[in-house]
Write a protein that holds these residues in place. Sequence first.
Motif, short mmCIF file in Angstrom:
data_model
loop_
_atom_site.label_atom_id
_atom_site.label_comp_id
_atom_site.label_asym_id
_atom_site.label_seq_id
_atom_site.Cartn_x
_atom_site.Cartn_y
_atom_site.Cartn_z
N PHE A 1 0.46 -1.22 -0.21
CA PHE A 1 0.13 -0.51 0.42
C PHE A 1 0.84 1.64 0.01
CE2 PHE A 1 -2.12 3.47 2.73
CZ PHE A 1 -3.79 3.68 1.73
N ASP A 2 0.82 2.47 -0.60
CA ASP A 2 1.46 3.44 -1.02
C ASP A 2 0.37 4.75 -0.02
OD1 ASP A 2 2.36 5.60 -1.75
OD2 ASP A 2 2.63 5.40 -3.79
N ARG A 3 0.92 4.83 0.87
CA ARG A 3 0.51 6.22 1.60
C ARG A 3 0.24 7.20 0.96
NH1 ARG A 3 2.31 5.29 7.85
NH2 ARG A 3 3.59 5.22 6.89
N GLY A 4 1.98 7.52 -0.23
CA GLY A 4 1.73 8.70 -0.86
C GLY A 4 2.57 9.71 -0.50
N ARG A 5 3.27 9.93 0.75
CA ARG A 5 3.77 10.55 1.62
C ARG A 5 5.07 9.50 2.66
NH1 ARG A 5 2.31 13.02 -1.65
NH2 ARG A 5 1.74 15.48 -1.51
N PRO A 6 6.06 10.40 2.43
CA PRO A 6 7.24 9.04 3.73
C PRO A 6 6.89 9.03 4.91
CG PRO A 6 8.02 11.11 2.63
CD PRO A 6 6.72 10.84 2.20
N SER A 7 7.10 8.50 5.59
CA SER A 7 6.46 7.89 6.84
C SER A 7 6.65 9.53 8.14
CB SER A 7 6.96 6.69 8.21
OG SER A 7 6.73 6.20 7.35
N TRP A 8 7.83 10.37 7.95
CA TRP A 8 8.17 11.53 8.28
C TRP A 8 7.23 12.22 7.91
CZ3 TRP A 8 8.89 15.91 6.64
CH2 TRP A 8 9.44 15.89 5.32
N PHE A 9 6.71 12.60 6.97
CA PHE A 9 6.09 13.46 6.46
C PHE A 9 4.25 13.10 7.21
CE2 PHE A 9 2.96 16.23 3.77
CZ PHE A 9 3.32 16.87 3.23
N ILE A 10 3.83 12.34 7.09
CA ILE A 10 2.61 11.64 7.70
C ILE A 10 2.27 12.28 9.43
CG2 ILE A 10 1.53 9.65 7.72
CD1 ILE A 10 2.36 8.12 5.03
N LEU A 11 3.53 12.10 9.99
CA LEU A 11 3.77 11.54 11.08
C LEU A 11 3.85 12.84 11.85
CD1 LEU A 11 6.01 9.32 12.18
CD2 LEU A 11 3.41 9.08 12.85
N LEU A 12 4.64 14.26 11.10
CA LEU A 12 4.70 15.49 11.03
C LEU A 12 2.58 16.18 10.80
CD1 LEU A 12 6.29 18.06 10.65
CD2 LEU A 12 6.36 17.54 8.63
N TRP A 13 2.40 15.52 9.18
CA TRP A 13 0.98 15.85 9.41
C TRP A 13 -0.07 15.66 10.36
CZ3 TRP A 13 -3.29 18.50 8.25
CH2 TRP A 13 -4.55 18.31 7.79
N TRP A 14 -0.32 14.49 10.98
CA TRP A 14 -1.54 14.08 11.78
C TRP A 14 -0.77 14.90 13.60
CZ3 TRP A 14 0.03 7.99 11.09
CH2 TRP A 14 -0.90 7.35 10.62
N LEU A 15 0.35 15.10 13.54
CA LEU A 15 0.48 16.46 14.35
C LEU A 15 -0.19 18.18 14.04
CD1 LEU A 15 2.34 16.81 17.49
CD2 LEU A 15 4.75 17.65 15.86
N VAL A 16 0.36 17.80 13.33
CA VAL A 16 -0.10 19.27 12.97
C VAL A 16 -1.73 19.42 13.04
CG1 VAL A 16 -0.29 21.24 11.27
CG2 VAL A 16 2.00 20.09 11.78
N GLN A 17 -1.93 18.64 12.24
CA GLN A 17 -4.24 18.55 12.71
C GLN A 17 -4.55 18.31 14.10
OE1 GLN A 17 -7.08 16.22 9.97
NE2 GLN A 17 -5.46 14.90 10.95
N ALA A 18 -3.43 17.66 14.50
CA ALA A 18 -3.68 17.40 16.55
C ALA A 18 -3.87 18.71 17.15
CB ALA A 18 -3.36 16.07 16.70
N ILE A 19 -2.95 19.70 16.81
CA ILE A 19 -2.52 20.70 17.66
C ILE A 19 -3.50 22.21 16.35
CG2 ILE A 19 -1.02 22.49 17.77
CD1 ILE A 19 0.97 20.17 18.73
N ALA A 20 -3.04 21.94 15.36
CA ALA A 20 -3.70 23.01 15.10
C ALA A 20 -5.02 23.72 14.36
CB ALA A 20 -2.70 23.07 13.17
N PHE A 21 -5.99 22.49 14.52
CA PHE A 21 -6.59 22.27 13.46
C PHE A 21 -8.02 22.42 14.61
CE2 PHE A 21 -6.23 21.65 10.23
CZ PHE A 21 -8.02 20.53 9.28
N PRO A 22 -8.01 21.57 16.59
CA PRO A 22 -8.83 22.11 17.49
C PRO A 22 -8.40 23.44 18.09
CG PRO A 22 -7.05 20.43 17.98
CD PRO A 22 -7.15 20.77 16.16
N LEU A 23 -6.96 23.60 18.08
CA LEU A 23 -6.82 24.97 18.74
C LEU A 23 -7.49 26.55 17.56
CD1 LEU A 23 -3.48 24.16 20.02
CD2 LEU A 23 -5.61 23.81 21.04
N SER A 24 -7.36 26.32 17.02
CA SER A 24 -7.96 27.50 15.61
C SER A 24 -9.07 28.26 16.14
CB SER A 24 -7.76 27.09 14.46
OG SER A 24 -8.91 25.19 13.66
#
Length: 208
Positions: free
Chosen positions: A30-53
Amino acid sequence: MAEETAQPVELVPLEMPAWVDLRTYDQSWFDRGRPSWFILLWWLVQAIAFPLSLHSASGFRCWVLRCFGAKIGKGVLIRPTARLTYPWKVEIGDYSWIGDDVVLYSLDTIRVGNHCVISQKSYLCTGSHDMTDRSFGLQTAEITIGNGSWIAADCFIAPGVTIGANTVVGARSNVFTSLPSQQVCWGSPCRPRYRRVMNDPNATEKRN
């Protein structure tokens, strides 16, 4: 009156062996489309930036999503509790709304057209498993939501489904097969019930 004594409950024996063997599950293809570090960065940004905005800061959330590869049109509204698994596999057209607690489980491509409404708690799921496969193999398929469609609250949209343009899916429906355009649909499984009619038949042409 004599006090009643609780009787033991006899459980159904679980003696039949499992037909699947999850030890053999493999999604290395399965191709997730991005490397693992990029995916982890996205999950971190979403978990912080979205609910706090701020609730009104949809423009900021759209900007964040574009930074992570999502294709987001103009005038799009995205609530802070919406969740996107892989934003680089998501396309949202102009002036569409993504409501509170909506999940875009984008293992495969999710396309949302122009002037669409995906209401709160709806779940668009592009991933499933092969129930005939002993290894429970992963399966993915695209979801497409046509222009002007409304997915009402708490709906489930299955992998491979296309919702036709200007169709309404009633609240808490489960959509397992594609639906035609310009219909009002509901149920589990969801089915077309009657044709959608606008008070101003030219309104859609003027907007789109």
